[in-house]
Design a protein around this motif. Structure first.
Motif, PDB file in Angstrom:
ATOM      1  N   PRO A 154       6.271  -9.263   1.087  1.00 48.75           N
ATOM      2  CA  PRO A 154       7.456  -8.471   0.752  1.00 48.75           C
ATOM      3  C   PRO A 154       8.273  -9.024  -0.408  1.00 48.75           C
ATOM      4  N   PRO A 170      10.868   0.600  -2.375  1.00 50.55           N
ATOM      5  CA  PRO A 170       9.737   1.512  -2.146  1.00 50.55           C
ATOM      6  C   PRO A 170       8.953   1.818  -3.431  1.00 50.55           C
ATOM      7  N   CYS A 173       6.762  -1.088  -4.327  1.00 49.39           N
ATOM      8  CA  CYS A 173       5.561  -1.077  -3.487  1.00 49.39           C
ATOM      9  C   CYS A 173       4.566  -0.036  -3.997  1.00 49.39           C
ATOM     10  N   LYS A 177       0.778  -0.517  -5.300  1.00 47.56           N
ATOM     11  CA  LYS A 177      -0.295   0.247  -4.646  1.00 47.56           C
ATOM     12  C   LYS A 177      -1.106   1.037  -5.655  1.00 47.56           C
ATOM     13  N   TYR A 184      -0.764  -3.136  -0.314  1.00 44.47           N
ATOM     14  CA  TYR A 184       0.562  -2.538  -0.188  1.00 44.47           C
ATOM     15  C   TYR A 184       0.502  -1.063   0.175  1.00 44.47           C
ATOM     16  N   LYS A 186       3.514   2.216   0.688  1.00 40.11           N
ATOM     17  CA  LYS A 186       4.876   2.537   0.247  1.00 40.11           C
ATOM     18  C   LYS A 186       5.723   2.966   1.449  1.00 40.11           C
ATOM     19  N   PRO A 187       6.825   2.269   1.700  1.00 39.50           N
ATOM     20  CA  PRO A 187       7.701   2.679   2.805  1.00 39.50           C
ATOM     21  C   PRO A 187       8.551   3.888   2.425  1.00 39.50           C
ATOM     22  N   ASP A 212      13.172  -0.330   4.872  1.00 40.67           N
ATOM     23  CA  ASP A 212      12.010  -0.434   3.990  1.00 40.67           C
ATOM     24  C   ASP A 212      11.170  -1.663   4.331  1.00 40.67           C
ATOM     25  N   TYR A 213      11.858  -2.787   4.518  1.00 44.97           N
ATOM     26  CA  TYR A 213      11.170  -4.042   4.821  1.00 44.97           C
ATOM     27  C   TYR A 213      10.410  -3.927   6.143  1.00 44.97           C
ATOM     28  N   LEU A 216       7.332  -1.713   5.853  1.00 42.44           N
ATOM     29  CA  LEU A 216       6.226  -2.409   5.185  1.00 42.44           C
ATOM     30  C   LEU A 216       5.519  -3.343   6.167  1.00 42.44           C
ATOM     31  N   ASP A 220       1.560  -3.156   7.632  1.00 44.88           N
ATOM     32  CA  ASP A 220       0.651  -4.309   7.688  1.00 44.88           C
ATOM     33  C   ASP A 220       0.097  -4.516   9.096  1.00 44.88           C
ATOM     34  N   ASP A 234      -0.874   3.841   4.695  1.00 44.23           N
ATOM     35  CA  ASP A 234       0.070   4.612   3.880  1.00 44.23           C
ATOM     36  C   ASP A 234      -0.420   6.048   3.721  1.00 44.23           C
TER      37      ASP A 234
END
Length: 265
Positions: A154, A170, A173, A177, A184, A186-187, A212-213, A216, A220, A234
């Protein structure tokens, strides 16, 4: 519901539509991007990411015939030359150069909070961010240090979002990606809405950066549990949210709420 059950439910849900085949789905779960070997292309990708916020694509890209046309101003997307020409606070100078040399169509607002000045700030910040790397390989050596360590991952989009105005967590990320880092996801709003509704992430969390964190981290976690890439996770939930199977030209419409209702039921 376990992470394996959630993923399998998402796959089953998408395949329940008559016009969606497993081949259609699989086509979207593998990254179609290979990491470009030229720092200029990385810089262009950052510029493209910068215009993806809010209505910027319509206001900016469409008015100049696409972001690629900025090469006439940005020395063929050479970040070192751009950073030499434009200081960090030279937004108005770049803005004037774009207006004079590219003659954008439509309204060209120059107020500080308008999209064009914000975009120009992003362009300049991106160049100054990349100028510390001599080559694309040099950039990847640095980025891989974070991308390959789940604990440090992150930190990379966070640093990019701090260094470059207009590219939040975002979008950072998404930039990684789309650059070819399948580590990665994207949130974005589709994933956050689904995860909050299913109580996978805290529905009461008000901090956007924490949302967002956490999203993500959940991407994962689900990826690891199912032995797939975060990129694939994603795409699975993005396809549910958007309904757009862009690689095959098929569209099932937005199915986010239907999926949520089905899982809750």
């Amino acid at each position: 519901m376990t992470d394996v059950e959630l993923y399998n439910s998402a796959v089953t849900f998408l395949l329940s539509f008559k016009n969606v085949t497993k081949q259609d789905l699989d086509k979207h779960l593998l990254s179609e991007h290979e990491k470009p070997k030229d720092l200029k292309i990385i810089y262009r990708c950052l510029c493209e990411s910068a215009q993806n916020r809010q209505m910027s694509t319509r206001v900016i890209g469409n008015s100049i015939g696409g972001v690629a046309n900025l090469k006439k101003i940005l020395y063929d997307f050479d970040p070192h030359q751009v950073a030499t020409t434009y200081k960090k606070d030279d937004t108005e100078i770049l803005l004037a150069d774009i207006k004079q040399k590219l003659n954008p169509k439509g309204k060209f607002r120059t107020e500080t909070k308008s999209l064009w000045p914000q975009f120009c700030k992003s362009i300049i910040d991106s160049a100054h961010f990349l100028k510390s790397f001599d080559t694309a390989d040099n950039f990847y050596e640095w980025a891989n240090f974070f991308a390959k360590d789940v604990r440090a991952k992150p930190a990379l989009p966070l640093m990019i979002s701090v260094e470059i105005a207009g590219i939040g967590f975002p979008l950072a990320c998404d930039f990684l990606k789309e650059l070819g880092f399948d580590e990665y996801g994207k949130p974005d709003v589709h994933l956050k809405d689904i995860f909050q509704a299913l109580k996978v992430i805290d529905i009461n969390e008000k901090s956007v950066i924490k949302q967002d964190y956490t999203t993500l981290k959940v991407i994962d976690r689900i990826a690891k549990a199912n032995n797939v890439t975060p990129y694939a996770i994603d795409k699975i939930f993005w396809l549910i949210g958007s309904g757009n199977f862009y690689s095959t030209g098929k569209n099932i419409g937005r199915q986010k709420q239907n999926f949520i209702n089905q899982i809750i039921k």
